[in-house]
Motif scaffolding. Structure first.
Motif, short mmCIF file in Angstrom:
data_model
loop_
_atom_site.label_atom_id
_atom_site.label_comp_id
_atom_site.label_asym_id
_atom_site.label_seq_id
_atom_site.Cartn_x
_atom_site.Cartn_y
_atom_site.Cartn_z
N UNK A 83 0.16 -1.17 0.07
CA UNK A 83 0.04 0.24 -0.21
C UNK A 83 1.08 1.15 -0.14
N UNK A 84 1.92 1.26 0.69
CA UNK A 84 3.07 2.16 1.18
C UNK A 84 4.12 2.21 0.16
N UNK A 85 4.32 1.30 -1.20
CA UNK A 85 5.18 1.63 -2.22
C UNK A 85 6.44 1.36 -1.42
N UNK A 86 6.61 0.54 0.27
CA UNK A 86 8.15 0.65 0.40
C UNK A 86 8.91 -0.82 0.68
N UNK A 87 9.76 -0.86 0.68
CA UNK A 87 10.49 -1.95 0.77
C UNK A 87 11.13 -2.32 2.47
N UNK A 88 10.68 -1.55 3.50
CA UNK A 88 11.43 -2.46 4.31
C UNK A 88 10.55 -1.57 5.79
N UNK A 89 9.97 -2.67 6.52
CA UNK A 89 8.93 -1.46 7.65
C UNK A 89 9.73 -1.87 9.74
N UNK A 90 10.82 -0.93 10.15
CA UNK A 90 10.74 -1.40 11.19
C UNK A 90 9.94 -1.19 12.25
N UNK A 91 10.60 -2.27 13.42
CA UNK A 91 8.96 -2.84 14.46
C UNK A 91 9.70 -2.37 15.36
N UNK A 92 8.80 -1.48 15.86
CA UNK A 92 9.15 -0.54 17.44
C UNK A 92 8.12 -1.27 18.47
N UNK A 93 8.46 -1.12 19.65
CA UNK A 93 8.29 -1.35 21.41
C UNK A 93 8.86 -0.46 21.87
N UNK A 94 7.73 0.56 22.42
CA UNK A 94 7.07 2.12 22.78
C UNK A 94 8.33 2.60 22.65
N UNK A 95 8.18 3.15 21.38
CA UNK A 95 8.84 4.09 20.40
C UNK A 95 10.81 3.87 20.02
#
Length: 229
Positions: free
Chosen positions: A117-129
């Motif tokens: 949907x966002x045409x991206x290749x990476x998604x950071x995984x976050x915990x409490x920012x």
């Protein structure tokens, strides 16, 4: 599967105060195509990728200037943003600040949909920012490559179970066949009906072929007959 099952945990991180050249060198040195940018407290501040550095004045790859009419209808805000992205030496002004993120328990299907949907290749995984991992397209492809070719049940399903599974797979699609047009005999699925395109034929075949227990698919699908007057 979830993000925590496939994410890269040894994440290369950049800092907002770095220069564009320093960030580019990090991407090259670590053979990666993108990295999260974090502040002094380790909180996610942005994302820098090869795409963000594609159009730069140093290498003469700036965006082609629009024609007068196109530029007239483009906001000065957008034009100014493009100029800064192509010319600023500061990473904080070039990085993508509005980052799409996931949590450790985010399903992979949801992450794949985010990427699409966002045409991206990476998604950071976050915990409490704070960044605890990174899921890339490469991570998802590795999962696919790791799956064995045989996903059949330990006990072969009956023809009735296979038929119901095919109907479930087809269900809800506008190109699906009526239930009476799906017949399964000795694990072989026979598909009957009228189609409007080869794309419909292929979608129906794939839907049936992917069902565990199907040994073969035989399509008896035809185009609508043209009445002769």
């Amino acid at each position: 599967m979830r993000a925590i099952d496939v994410m890269t945990t040894q994440v290369i991180l950049a800092r907002p105060e770095m220069t564009v050249h320093e960030a580019a060198k990090m991407l090259v040195d670590h053979d990666i195509s993108g990295m999260p940018v974090v502040d002094a407290e380790g909180r996610l501040a942005g994302m820098i990728t090869e795409g963000d550095l594609l159009h730069r004045m140093e290498i003469g790859t700036q965006m082609k200037r629009r024609g007068r009419l196109s530029e007239f209808f483009t906001s000065t805000r957008e034009l100014a943003r493009e100029y800064v992205k192509e010319n600023s030496p500061r990473l904080s002004e070039v990085m993508t600040a509005d980052v799409v993120t996931a949590k450790e328990d985010t399903p992979l299907a949801e992450i794949a949909e985010m990427m699409d949907r966002h045409r991206i290749k990476h998604v950071p995984v976050v915990r409490d920012g704070k960044v605890v991992g990174l899921v890339s397209r490469a991570n998802l492809i590795r999962v696919l490559a790791s799956i064995g070719p045989d996903l059949h049940h330990s006990v072969a399903p009956s023809d009735a179970e296979v038929r119901q599974a095919i109907l479930t797979e087809l269900g809800g699609n506008r190109w699906a066949l009526p239930s009476q047009n799906v017949i399964v005999t000795n694990g072989v699925a026979h598909l009957w009906g009228v189609i409007k395109s080869e794309e419909e034929r292929e979608a129906i075949r794939v839907a049936a072929k992917n069902v565990p227990g199907v040994k073969d698919v035989i399509c008896h699908l035809v185009y609508p007959s043209i009445p002769l007057y």
